[in-house]
Design a protein around this motif. Structure first.
Motif, PDB file in Angstrom:
ATOM      1  N   CYS A   2       0.874  -1.769   0.122  1.00  0.00           N
ATOM      2  CA  CYS A   2       0.409  -0.111  -0.179  1.00  0.00           C
ATOM      3  C   CYS A   2       0.789   1.534   0.311  1.00  0.00           C
ATOM      4  O   CYS A   2       0.641   2.708  -0.405  1.00  0.00           O
ATOM      5  CB  CYS A   2      -1.154   0.316   1.044  1.00  0.00           C
ATOM      6  SG  CYS A   2      -1.973   1.348   1.662  1.00  0.00           S
ATOM      7  N   ASN A   3       1.865   1.793   0.662  1.00  0.00           N
ATOM      8  CA  ASN A   3       2.999   2.366   1.004  1.00  0.00           C
ATOM      9  C   ASN A   3       3.455   2.344  -0.052  1.00  0.00           C
ATOM     10  O   ASN A   3       3.811   3.945  -1.144  1.00  0.00           O
ATOM     11  CB  ASN A   3       3.661   2.241   2.436  1.00  0.00           C
ATOM     12  CG  ASN A   3       4.789   3.307   2.322  1.00  0.00           C
ATOM     13  OD1 ASN A   3       4.518   4.523   1.884  1.00  0.00           O
ATOM     14  ND2 ASN A   3       6.393   3.232   2.701  1.00  0.00           N
ATOM     15  N   THR A   5       2.549   1.789  -3.414  1.00  0.00           N
ATOM     16  CA  THR A   5       1.364   2.524  -4.194  1.00  0.00           C
ATOM     17  C   THR A   5       0.666   3.800  -4.215  1.00  0.00           C
ATOM     18  O   THR A   5       0.905   4.791  -5.221  1.00  0.00           O
ATOM     19  CB  THR A   5      -0.354   2.008  -4.323  1.00  0.00           C
ATOM     20  OG1 THR A   5       0.006   0.437  -4.252  1.00  0.00           O
ATOM     21  CG2 THR A   5      -1.654   2.000  -5.111  1.00  0.00           C
ATOM     22  N   GLN A   6       0.770   3.997  -2.431  1.00  0.00           N
ATOM     23  CA  GLN A   6       0.883   5.529  -2.132  1.00  0.00           C
ATOM     24  C   GLN A   6       1.499   6.241  -2.894  1.00  0.00           C
ATOM     25  O   GLN A   6       1.784   7.563  -3.192  1.00  0.00           O
ATOM     26  CB  GLN A   6       0.383   5.908  -0.748  1.00  0.00           C
ATOM     27  CG  GLN A   6      -0.842   5.498  -0.588  1.00  0.00           C
ATOM     28  CD  GLN A   6      -0.927   5.298   1.341  1.00  0.00           C
ATOM     29  OE1 GLN A   6       0.310   5.134   1.939  1.00  0.00           O
ATOM     30  NE2 GLN A   6      -2.426   5.247   1.941  1.00  0.00           N
ATOM     31  N   GLN A   7       3.170   5.658  -2.901  1.00  0.00           N
ATOM     32  CA  GLN A   7       4.405   6.562  -2.866  1.00  0.00           C
ATOM     33  C   GLN A   7       4.446   7.056  -4.430  1.00  0.00           C
ATOM     34  O   GLN A   7       4.929   8.141  -5.159  1.00  0.00           O
ATOM     35  CB  GLN A   7       5.783   6.362  -2.871  1.00  0.00           C
ATOM     36  CG  GLN A   7       7.253   6.936  -3.271  1.00  0.00           C
ATOM     37  CD  GLN A   7       7.695   6.494  -2.447  1.00  0.00           C
ATOM     38  OE1 GLN A   7       7.724   5.788  -1.090  1.00  0.00           O
ATOM     39  NE2 GLN A   7       8.893   7.551  -2.367  1.00  0.00           N
ATOM     40  N   SER A   8       4.221   5.860  -5.901  1.00  0.00           N
ATOM     41  CA  SER A   8       3.934   5.890  -7.060  1.00  0.00           C
ATOM     42  C   SER A   8       3.164   7.301  -7.226  1.00  0.00           C
ATOM     43  O   SER A   8       3.034   7.611  -8.317  1.00  0.00           O
ATOM     44  CB  SER A   8       3.677   4.710  -7.653  1.00  0.00           C
ATOM     45  OG  SER A   8       4.136   3.914  -6.715  1.00  0.00           O
ATOM     46  N   GLU A   9       1.685   7.096  -6.726  1.00  0.00           N
ATOM     47  CA  GLU A   9       0.376   8.153  -7.238  1.00  0.00           C
ATOM     48  C   GLU A   9       1.151   9.536  -6.475  1.00  0.00           C
ATOM     49  O   GLU A   9       1.410  10.296  -7.370  1.00  0.00           O
ATOM     50  CB  GLU A   9      -0.470   7.667  -6.387  1.00  0.00           C
ATOM     51  CG  GLU A   9      -1.496   8.715  -6.612  1.00  0.00           C
ATOM     52  CD  GLU A   9      -2.067   8.551  -8.333  1.00  0.00           C
ATOM     53  OE1 GLU A   9      -2.127   9.147  -8.612  1.00  0.00           O
ATOM     54  OE2 GLU A   9      -2.186   7.505  -8.391  1.00  0.00           O
ATOM     55  N   ALA A  10       2.257   9.339  -4.843  1.00  0.00           N
ATOM     56  CA  ALA A  10       2.151  10.875  -5.055  1.00  0.00           C
ATOM     57  C   ALA A  10       3.196  11.332  -6.186  1.00  0.00           C
ATOM     58  O   ALA A  10       3.896  12.133  -6.814  1.00  0.00           O
ATOM     59  CB  ALA A  10       2.974  11.057  -3.880  1.00  0.00           C
ATOM     60  N   TYR A  54       1.508   4.341 -13.225  1.00  0.00           N
ATOM     61  CA  TYR A  54       1.551   5.331 -13.388  1.00  0.00           C
ATOM     62  C   TYR A  54       2.287   6.171 -14.111  1.00  0.00           C
ATOM     63  O   TYR A  54       1.858   7.315 -14.830  1.00  0.00           O
ATOM     64  CB  TYR A  54       1.890   5.800 -12.082  1.00  0.00           C
ATOM     65  CG  TYR A  54       1.256   4.882 -10.241  1.00  0.00           C
ATOM     66  CD1 TYR A  54       0.234   5.398 -10.468  1.00  0.00           C
ATOM     67  CD2 TYR A  54       1.279   3.853 -10.383  1.00  0.00           C
ATOM     68  CE1 TYR A  54      -1.291   4.273  -9.899  1.00  0.00           C
ATOM     69  CE2 TYR A  54       0.869   3.206  -8.962  1.00  0.00           C
ATOM     70  CZ  TYR A  54      -0.294   3.543  -8.949  1.00  0.00           C
ATOM     71  OH  TYR A  54      -1.589   2.725  -7.875  1.00  0.00           O
TER      72      TYR A  54
END
Length: 94
Positions: A2-3, A5-10, A54
């Protein structure tokens, strides 16, 4: 997971922001192209190939808008070049 994924989106949002800021610069608009470098330090997931989905989404958004997009890898990161000097045909990405 999850981390990551969140970093990739950011990272995707930060890259898009940097590219859009450059496109809004009237001096650069006259040049017909814009190139931005994204360092491995600032974009570790994307620069190491961990956020391909992404990155593809980001590229697709600019291709759909009519830009020719080129990605060049370097040892310490990568650069994305947007070119609007020639007409681009939108490309469908998987």
């Amino acid at each position: 997971m999850c981390n990551v994924t969140q970093q990739s989106e950011a990272e995707k949002k930060m890259m898009a922001s940097k590219l859009v800021r450059g496109l809004r610069d009237p001096k650069l608009h006259k040049l017909g192209s814009l190139s931005c470098f994204f360092s491995r330090e600032q974009y570790p997931v994307t620069a190491n190939g961990g956020a391909q989905r992404y990155l593809n989404e980001l590229i697709h958004s600019f291709v759909s808008a009519g830009y020719i997009v080129t990605i060049d890898s370097a040892e310490n990161g990568f650069s994305i070049t947007l070119d609007w000097t020639t007409a681009s045909t939108p490309v469908d990405f998987p």
